[in-house]
Write a protein that holds these residues in place. Sequence first.
Motif, short mmCIF file in Angstrom:
data_model
loop_
_atom_site.label_atom_id
_atom_site.label_comp_id
_atom_site.label_asym_id
_atom_site.label_seq_id
_atom_site.Cartn_x
_atom_site.Cartn_y
_atom_site.Cartn_z
N GLY A 109 113.74 125.02 48.45
CA GLY A 109 113.69 124.87 47.00
C GLY A 109 114.38 123.64 46.48
O GLY A 109 114.01 123.12 45.42
N SER A 110 115.37 123.13 47.22
CA SER A 110 116.13 121.97 46.73
C SER A 110 115.29 120.70 46.71
O SER A 110 115.64 119.73 46.05
CB SER A 110 117.38 121.76 47.58
N GLY A 111 114.17 120.70 47.47
CA GLY A 111 113.31 119.52 47.48
C GLY A 111 112.53 119.35 46.19
O GLY A 111 112.02 118.25 45.92
N GLN A 112 112.39 120.44 45.42
CA GLN A 112 111.65 120.43 44.15
C GLN A 112 110.25 119.85 44.33
O GLN A 112 109.53 120.25 45.24
CB GLN A 112 112.47 119.69 43.10
N LEU A 113 109.85 118.89 43.51
CA LEU A 113 108.46 118.44 43.53
C LEU A 113 108.17 117.42 44.63
O LEU A 113 107.22 117.57 45.40
CB LEU A 113 108.07 117.85 42.18
N THR A 114 108.98 116.40 44.73
CA THR A 114 108.70 115.31 45.67
C THR A 114 109.72 115.18 46.79
O THR A 114 109.55 114.34 47.67
CB THR A 114 108.62 113.97 44.92
N GLY A 115 110.77 115.96 46.80
CA GLY A 115 111.74 115.94 47.89
C GLY A 115 112.81 114.88 47.76
O GLY A 115 112.81 114.06 46.84
N LYS A 116 113.72 114.91 48.73
CA LYS A 116 114.87 113.99 48.73
C LYS A 116 114.69 112.83 49.70
O LYS A 116 115.56 111.98 49.81
CB LYS A 116 116.14 114.76 49.12
N GLY A 117 113.61 112.83 50.45
CA GLY A 117 113.45 111.82 51.49
C GLY A 117 113.98 112.31 52.81
O GLY A 117 114.84 113.19 52.87
N GLY A 138 110.12 120.89 53.23
CA GLY A 138 110.27 121.15 51.80
C GLY A 138 111.40 120.37 51.18
O GLY A 138 111.27 119.84 50.07
N GLU A 139 112.54 120.28 51.90
CA GLU A 139 113.67 119.53 51.36
C GLU A 139 113.39 118.03 51.38
O GLU A 139 113.81 117.30 50.48
CB GLU A 139 114.93 119.83 52.16
N SER A 140 112.69 117.55 52.39
CA SER A 140 112.45 116.12 52.52
C SER A 140 111.34 115.62 51.60
O SER A 140 111.46 114.55 50.99
CB SER A 140 112.09 115.78 53.97
N PHE A 141 110.26 116.40 51.50
CA PHE A 141 109.07 115.92 50.78
C PHE A 141 108.65 116.82 49.62
O PHE A 141 107.61 116.58 49.01
CB PHE A 141 107.91 115.75 51.76
N GLY A 142 109.42 117.88 49.37
CA GLY A 142 109.18 118.72 48.22
C GLY A 142 107.90 119.53 48.29
O GLY A 142 107.28 119.70 49.35
N PHE A 143 107.48 119.99 47.10
CA PHE A 143 106.26 120.79 47.01
C PHE A 143 105.04 119.99 47.45
O PHE A 143 104.12 120.53 48.08
CB PHE A 143 106.07 121.27 45.57
N VAL A 144 105.03 118.71 47.15
CA VAL A 144 103.90 117.86 47.51
C VAL A 144 103.74 117.81 49.03
O VAL A 144 102.63 117.96 49.56
CB VAL A 144 104.08 116.44 46.96
N GLY A 145 104.83 117.62 49.75
CA GLY A 145 104.77 117.58 51.21
C GLY A 145 104.36 118.91 51.81
O GLY A 145 103.54 118.95 52.75
N CYS A 146 104.90 120.01 51.27
CA CYS A 146 104.54 121.34 51.78
C CYS A 146 103.06 121.62 51.54
O CYS A 146 102.37 122.15 52.41
CB CYS A 146 105.39 122.41 51.10
N ALA A 147 102.57 121.26 50.35
CA ALA A 147 101.16 121.49 50.03
C ALA A 147 100.26 120.67 50.95
O ALA A 147 99.19 121.14 51.37
CB ALA A 147 100.89 121.13 48.57
N LEU A 148 100.68 119.46 51.28
CA LEU A 148 99.89 118.61 52.19
C LEU A 148 99.82 119.23 53.58
O LEU A 148 98.75 119.24 54.21
CB LEU A 148 100.51 117.22 52.26
N VAL A 149 100.95 119.75 54.06
CA VAL A 149 100.96 120.40 55.38
C VAL A 149 100.03 121.60 55.40
O VAL A 149 99.24 121.78 56.34
CB VAL A 149 102.40 120.81 55.75
N VAL A 150 100.11 122.43 54.37
CA VAL A 150 99.24 123.61 54.30
C VAL A 150 97.77 123.19 54.24
O VAL A 150 96.90 123.80 54.88
CB VAL A 150 99.60 124.47 53.08
N PHE A 151 97.47 122.13 53.50
CA PHE A 151 96.09 121.64 53.39
C PHE A 151 95.58 121.14 54.75
O PHE A 151 94.42 121.40 55.12
CB PHE A 151 96.02 120.52 52.36
N LEU A 152 96.43 120.43 55.49
CA LEU A 152 96.02 119.92 56.80
C LEU A 152 95.74 121.08 57.77
O LEU A 152 94.78 121.02 58.56
CB LEU A 152 97.10 119.00 57.37
N TYR A 153 96.56 122.13 57.72
CA TYR A 153 96.30 123.30 58.55
C TYR A 153 94.97 123.95 58.14
O TYR A 153 94.19 124.40 58.99
CB TYR A 153 97.44 124.32 58.43
N PHE A 154 94.73 124.01 56.83
CA PHE A 154 93.47 124.59 56.35
C PHE A 154 92.27 123.80 56.89
O PHE A 154 91.27 124.39 57.34
CB PHE A 154 93.44 124.60 54.82
#
Length: 243
Positions: A109-117, A138-154
């Motif tokens: 959750g601390s990564g929020q939308l775009t993460g901390k790097g 999630g902490e590094s790349f935020g919601f955007v990074g998590c969504a990208l990972v889920v999309f790639l798995y899909f």
Amino acid sequence: MLKIGIITAIPVFLINLQPDFGSSMVYLFIAGVFVLLSGIDWKIIATLVLGGGVALLGAMWIIVTFPQMSEQVLGLEPYQVQRVLTWFDSSEQSSDDTFHFDRSISALGSGQLTGKGIDGLQVSLPEAHTDFIFSVIGESFGFVGCALVVFLYFMLLYRMLVHGLTSYNYSVFGSFICFGFLSLIFIHAFQNVGMIVGIMPITGIPLLLLSYGGSSVLSSMIGLGLVYRVAVENSRQNDFLFK
């Protein structure tokens, strides 16, 4: 059904001797997918699903209501019982029992939308490179990074589904290779991401292709190689002038 049961029971029994209950459940899930695809009478499948669901709910009820007794009745280890109790209501458990889950949620959750790097990690999460790698993402790349990972798995699962369907007409065996490996990737991704966000109990199942591990990565690459071989054979079939 007897053949499928015997073939599945052998690796499940050996894996449980380690013990590794989570990985043995992966084999049962893959066997269930094969049963659905095998053309067995739907009445038999419905009976198996209903019976398995009742057994699972009964086991969960025993664990939640009688935690101590469940260790003897179900043959579970104390840490396995604690994981289920934490999944149902983490607020009722001690901070020691929920430590890893609390830290993973905080990191995610601390990564929020775009993460901390990748160099901005602040939440200390033990062994994060294995089963809890998704929290690091999630902490590094935020919601955007998590969504990208889920999309790639899909997309990966979607392509394996396409190859499985298109190869069924000329190679049932090749089709089952695709569906079997699809099931393996799906259950690992669903369980791993699910336990990070709290919708599944914590188990020692890695996020394939992302979690650290030599044998895990090697076996995943072998599986992808088999699927790729099926795809090559499929393209050759489609190139034939006369079929």
